[in-house]
Scaffold this motif. Structure first.
Motif, mmCIF file in Angstrom:
data_model
loop_
_atom_site.group_PDB
_atom_site.id
_atom_site.type_symbol
_atom_site.label_atom_id
_atom_site.label_comp_id
_atom_site.label_asym_id
_atom_site.label_seq_id
_atom_site.Cartn_x
_atom_site.Cartn_y
_atom_site.Cartn_z
ATOM 1 N N LYS A 163 0.834 -1.205 0.000
ATOM 2 C CA LYS A 163 0.000 0.000 0.000
ATOM 3 C C LYS A 163 0.864 1.248 0.000
ATOM 4 C CE LYS A 163 -4.187 1.732 2.237
ATOM 5 N NZ LYS A 163 -5.149 1.517 3.354
ATOM 6 N N VAL A 164 0.529 2.199 -0.857
ATOM 7 C CA VAL A 164 1.187 3.505 -0.883
ATOM 8 C C VAL A 164 0.113 4.547 -0.549
ATOM 9 C CG1 VAL A 164 2.510 5.165 -2.216
ATOM 10 C CG2 VAL A 164 2.837 2.720 -2.609
ATOM 11 N N VAL A 165 0.220 5.130 0.633
ATOM 12 C CA VAL A 165 -0.814 6.031 1.141
ATOM 13 C C VAL A 165 -0.571 7.460 0.668
ATOM 14 C CG1 VAL A 165 -1.870 6.993 3.232
ATOM 15 C CG2 VAL A 165 -1.107 4.599 3.187
ATOM 16 N N ASN A 166 -1.621 8.087 0.168
ATOM 17 C CA ASN A 166 -1.572 9.491 -0.248
ATOM 18 C C ASN A 166 -2.136 10.343 0.889
ATOM 19 O OD1 ASN A 166 -1.700 11.996 -1.488
ATOM 20 N ND2 ASN A 166 -3.561 11.489 -2.622
ATOM 21 N N ASP A 167 -1.261 10.912 1.705
ATOM 22 C CA ASP A 167 -1.686 11.738 2.834
ATOM 23 C C ASP A 167 -1.450 13.214 2.498
ATOM 24 O OD1 ASP A 167 -2.630 12.505 5.283
ATOM 25 O OD2 ASP A 167 -0.808 11.995 6.385
ATOM 26 N N THR A 168 -1.989 13.641 1.355
ATOM 27 C CA THR A 168 -1.877 15.029 0.911
ATOM 28 C C THR A 168 -3.272 15.564 0.620
ATOM 29 O OG1 THR A 168 -1.756 14.671 -1.489
ATOM 30 C CG2 THR A 168 0.291 14.400 -0.236
ATOM 31 N N ARG A 192 -5.476 14.842 -5.132
ATOM 32 C CA ARG A 192 -5.822 13.524 -5.668
ATOM 33 C C ARG A 192 -4.729 13.144 -6.663
ATOM 34 N NH1 ARG A 192 -11.904 13.071 -7.673
ATOM 35 N NH2 ARG A 192 -11.180 10.908 -7.799
ATOM 36 N N THR A 240 -0.548 7.372 -7.050
ATOM 37 C CA THR A 240 0.753 6.967 -6.502
ATOM 38 C C THR A 240 1.497 6.009 -7.429
ATOM 39 O OG1 THR A 240 -0.337 5.218 -5.221
ATOM 40 C CG2 THR A 240 0.033 7.323 -4.115
ATOM 41 N N ASN A 272 -4.031 -4.496 -2.887
ATOM 42 C CA ASN A 272 -5.444 -4.447 -3.269
ATOM 43 C C ASN A 272 -5.858 -5.668 -4.074
ATOM 44 O OD1 ASN A 272 -5.824 -1.820 -2.105
ATOM 45 N ND2 ASN A 272 -4.744 -0.965 -3.871
ATOM 46 N N SER A 311 6.256 -0.628 0.048
ATOM 47 C CA SER A 311 5.116 0.186 0.479
ATOM 48 C C SER A 311 5.605 1.595 0.774
ATOM 49 C CB SER A 311 4.457 -0.419 1.720
ATOM 50 O OG SER A 311 5.400 -0.503 2.785
ATOM 51 N N LYS A 360 4.398 6.089 1.717
ATOM 52 C CA LYS A 360 3.457 7.143 2.087
ATOM 53 C C LYS A 360 3.955 8.468 1.529
ATOM 54 C CE LYS A 360 0.824 8.609 6.163
ATOM 55 N NZ LYS A 360 0.652 8.422 7.628
ATOM 56 N N ILE A 385 3.418 12.427 2.277
ATOM 57 C CA ILE A 385 2.881 13.313 3.304
ATOM 58 C C ILE A 385 3.065 14.768 2.881
ATOM 59 C CG2 ILE A 385 3.052 14.016 5.729
ATOM 60 C CD1 ILE A 385 4.321 11.251 6.271
#
Length: 202
Positions: A75-80, A83, A86, A112, A150, A152, A154
């Motif tokens: 998982k690569v989280v988009n915490d910005t 949209r 990634t 996923n 994986s 993130k 930020i």
């Protein structure tokens, strides 16, 4: 009526004449790409290149006894506030891993689910008389991953004393050894942008 029509035509020609024609940018030099307060192509290029260089130099992909690691994409989280896809970052790193000859990427397993569904679909053809059974993938032939990548992204935004805003983006990545659960490698690229408070990042 004729005067109105002529005026409209002249105005249209003037607008067309003043507009710039579409053009390619950044084909050879990323300096051609306009800078934005948001995450743009240049940022992905820089973050991916720094991650690739650091990963390959770290020796984390140097398998004892030779051979290649099988890497799954976690998982690569988009915490910005934006949209973003990634995959734009991860795809460049995947390509570099493959070109290095030290790793292969599995598309049969992922955060996923399977990225490529055909790996499973072709196995559903077993016992289907319409297909030659000796051409269908056998049981026990899919490789399980050794490692998972994986990460993130930020975003941190602060206002400065000069009525500007500082936006920082942190691109963080981790390569985990799945058998032991240990991180074999971690990397971080920080990109900062200073601009007007009127600028938006989305």
């Amino acid at each position: 009526m004729k005067k109105i029509l002529v005026s409209f035509v002249l105005l249209s020609l003037l607008i067309v004449g003043c507009s710039k024609e579409p053009r390619y940018v950044g084909e050879k030099n990323l300096d051609d790409v306009p800078v934005t307060m948001g995450i743009d192509r240049k940022d992905f290029e820089r973050a991916a290149n720094e991650a690739i260089d650091d990963l390959l130099k770290s020796g984390a992909l140097d398998r004892k006894g030779g051979g290649r690691y099988v890497v799954a994409i976690g998982k690569v989280v988009n915490d910005t506030t934006q949209r973003i896809d990634t995959d734009m970052l991860i795809k460049k790193i995947r390509i570099a891993m493959l070109k290095s000859g030290k790793a292969v990427i599995t598309t049969a397993v992922g955060a996923n689910g399977a990225e490529e569904k055909m790996t499973e679909e072709v196995r559903k053809l077993r016992d289907n008389d319409e297909f030659k059974q000796n051409t269908i993938a056998k049981k026990g032939t899919i490789y399980a991953p050794d490692l998972a990548l994986s990460g993130k992204i930020i975003q941190r935004t602060v206002k400065t004393y000069d009525d500007e805003q500082l936006v920082e983006y942190y691109f963080q990545l981790t390569l985990t050894h799945l058998e032991s659960g240990l991180a074999f490698w971690e990397g971080e690229t920080v990109i900062g942008k200073l601009g007007s408070n009127d600028s938006v990042t989305w």
